[in-house]
Design an enzyme around this catalytic site. Structure first.
Site, mmCIF file in Angstrom:
data_model
loop_
_atom_site.group_PDB
_atom_site.id
_atom_site.type_symbol
_atom_site.label_atom_id
_atom_site.label_comp_id
_atom_site.label_asym_id
_atom_site.label_seq_id
_atom_site.Cartn_x
_atom_site.Cartn_y
_atom_site.Cartn_z
ATOM 1 N N ALA A 319 0.889 -1.179 0.143
ATOM 2 C CA ALA A 319 0.098 0.012 0.064
ATOM 3 C C ALA A 319 0.791 1.483 -0.023
ATOM 4 C CB ALA A 319 -0.829 0.040 1.269
ATOM 5 N N LYS A 346 -4.295 -5.310 6.061
ATOM 6 C CA LYS A 346 -3.551 -5.166 7.057
ATOM 7 C C LYS A 346 -3.138 -6.501 7.763
ATOM 8 C CE LYS A 346 -3.614 -1.240 9.215
ATOM 9 N NZ LYS A 346 -4.064 -0.107 10.111
ATOM 10 N N ASP A 381 -13.106 2.063 9.935
ATOM 11 C CA ASP A 381 -13.812 0.710 10.696
ATOM 12 C C ASP A 381 -13.363 -0.298 9.951
ATOM 13 O OD1 ASP A 381 -15.767 -0.937 11.708
ATOM 14 O OD2 ASP A 381 -16.786 -1.009 9.849
#
Length: 583
Positions: A319, A346, A381
């Site tokens: 990323a 992640k 979120d």
């Protein structure tokens, strides 16, 4: 030796137990949700917050309870794969025709993952993404009330406000109706040649924290515009606090960085369909999550992940942004605006550098904190997944090599597949450090100013980011700054805000290390100036707007207000003067 399979009647009883477990869960969910309207009427803000947390814990509790009933019914046979296949078949028949069958299927999948842990998707015992219905086709008016009008006058707005059934009274109903109608009619005159066909309004009142929202749209033929009326309940009575009429404004209200609404919805996919018509760029899963159905939202998101990973030619890459010390992060290559990944993945690394005094369990704890805490539009979120499978061909060689090196306990390669045992998935945002570097001065200055507002609003929610570096914050497509690195996130109430003690002599002033003792939780706001990492013009923008963040007074004052039980106002729209001609 394998025990004999249960009878057909025993399988039917087991499927009925699962269905009753789901119905019990959903009725409890709706019971908690319905309380929110009364709490808003009573101005019971703490009660709304407690209910929001209670509701997030309900589904896992009911899954555990249902499993215990099944074990009592079926005993050891419950663990047999053919038995669970038979239960899925019987359950499929049992939920046919239900208005909430997608939620029931997700409930079943939760039981499956508990009883039969497995990698990836097993269509013999899991409901697949293709089994879930589209949320909007032919459904979107099922939970809406229609006001057939060509123009929007005070009479229809007055009727609309009364139709909410709220027991509290408006401070100035007639004046409010006139002011709101005039503001909406300006949009009608500008956007709808020949006037409207109707104003559609969802029947449920959407309640979150100190706000209530009436969600609707202005419509003529296939053309429509969002309309959301934001209500507040002051000590004097109800008032319309905002009239939101653009997709961007409404999208911010339903942001992935906000907590969950309470809206008593008997047929969720009907309401999701209506919301999708207002916010077509929103993922279906995000809309389910916004209503508190975060487990089914996660199921929908899983379908999006499968679609992204199985189809297309874009590959997964590291990323954009600086490498994290705790997480390895990847996404699909290319900007999201041109078909690249809208999601980031992640993975917790196997080892952390010495300066990160944390553990894998502690990091998971911080992410659970976010699930059960008001995010005030400033925390991304993330949904937690286990045992996801990706095609190996979709990974660049550099990314796969890095993942195996830094997270080899979590990431495995098996043939043509990459198996990830544990990861978090959330919306991709533009890292703040890159945004400041890439954008114009005006755009960067606006983001820097909003960064300070983000820190203030997190403090209002009793949260302290911990790691203030710009690389840990991002900018949404609406230009709002959000925080996304939670390994040092903690409640504000657990911090000790201190002033830096001055050095006692020249020797202490020259030391590279602190000349004073510190304990865990100590925070020195003055040091924020050192960590801003901004070029001088942007640093001046931040300092002019947020000078008080560098002193202990602001932070201690916020702590005191939290201790007194205050719930500070953080609304997801630009607040206006009261929309009425009355007091």
């Amino acid at each position: 030796m394998t025990s004999s399979l249960p009878s057909r009647d025993a399988i039917a009883d087991g499927a009925d137990t699962i269905l009753r477990g789901f119905e019990d869960y959903h009725q409890r969910f709706l019971s908690i949700t319905r309380r929110a309207t009364q709490r808003f009427e009573d101005r019971d803000w703490r009660g709304i917050r407690r209910d929001t947390v209670e509701r997030t814990k309900l589904q896992p509790q009911m899954v555990s309870y249902t499993l215990e009933l099944l074990r009592h019914q079926l005993g050891d046979a419950l663990g047999q794969h053919p038995v669970w296949m038979a239960l899925k078949s019987a359950f499929t028949a049992a939920v046919l025709g239900r208005d909430d069958f997608e939620l029931a299927q997700t409930f079943f999948n939760s039981l499956t993952r508990r009883l039969h842990p497995h990698i990836g998707l097993d269509p013999t015992i899991d409901f697949e993404p293709a089994d879930f219905p589209l949320p909007y086709q032919g459904w979107e008016m099922a939970s809406a009330r229609t006001y057939a009008v060509r123009r929007v006058g005070a009479t229809v707005i007055r009727r609309l406000l009364l139709d909410t059934g709220l027991r509290a009274t408006f401070v100035d109903l007639d004046g409010t109706a006139e002011a709101v109608a005039a503001e909406i009619q300006r949009t009608v005159d500008a956007e709808f040649d020949g006037g409207l066909e109707a104003l559609d309004l969802l029947r449920p009142v959407f309640v979150r924290n100190k706000g209530a929202y009436l969600v609707g749209r202005l419509r003529r033929g296939a053309d429509h515009r969002p309309l959301v009326l934001a209500l507040v309940h002051t000590e004097h009575g109800l008032a319309v606090d905002g009239v939101l009429q653009t997709e961007n404004e409404v999208s911010v209200v339903f942001s992935f960085a906000r907590w969950y609404f309470h809206a008593a919805v008997e047929t969720p996919r009907a309401v999701i369909g209506f919301l999708k018509s207002l916010m077509p760029k929103k993922r279906t899963g995000e809309l389910y999550i916004s209503l508190g159905y975060f487990k089914h939202g996660k199921t929908e998101l899983y379908g999006d992940i499968l679609e992204q990973s199985q189809n297309g030619e874009r590959r997964f890459v590291v990323a954009p942004g600086q490498r994290g010390l705790v997480m390895a992060v990847f996404t699909l290559e290319g900007p999201a605006s041109s078909g690249g990944g809208e999601l980031v993945f992640k993975i917790i690394k196997d080892r952390f550098p010495a300066q990160k005094r944390t553990s894998r369990d502690e990091i998971k704890k911080r992410y659970r904190l976010v699930l059960h805490h008001d995010r005030v539009g400033r925390l991304v979120d993330y949904q937690e997944f286990e045992d996801l499978v990706f095609p190996k061909r979709r990974f660049t060689a550099d990314l796969l090599e890095e993942l195996l090196e830094v997270a080899g306990k979590t990431v495995k390669v098996s043939g043509d597949e990459v198996i990830v045992r544990h990861l978090y998935v959330g919306r991709r945002v533009y890292p703040l450090d890159l945004f400041i570097r890439d954008k114009s001065h005006d755009e960067a200055a606006a983001a820097v100013a909003d960064w300070g507002r983000a820190l203030r609003e997190l403090a209002a929610a009793n949260l302290f980011a911990g790691d203030m570096l710009t690389k840990n914050f991002g900018v949404t497509r609406h230009g709002r700054v959000v925080f996304y690195d939670y390994d040092e996130l903690l409640p504000l109430s657990e911090c000790s805000f201190r002033q830096l003690p001055p050095p006692r002599d020249e020797i202490e002033a020259m030391l590279d290390q602190p000349h004073f003792s510190t304990t865990e939780g100590d925070v020195f706001p003055e040091e924020m100036r050192l960590f801003l990492g901004l070029p001088r013009p942007l640093r001046e923008v931040f300092e002019r707007a947020h000078e008080e963040l560098f002193g202990v007074y602001f932070w201690r004052q916020m702590q005191d207000r939290q201790k007194r039980g205050e719930m500070l106002d953080v609304f997801p729209y630009r607040r206006q003067a009261p929309l009425s001609s009355g007091p």
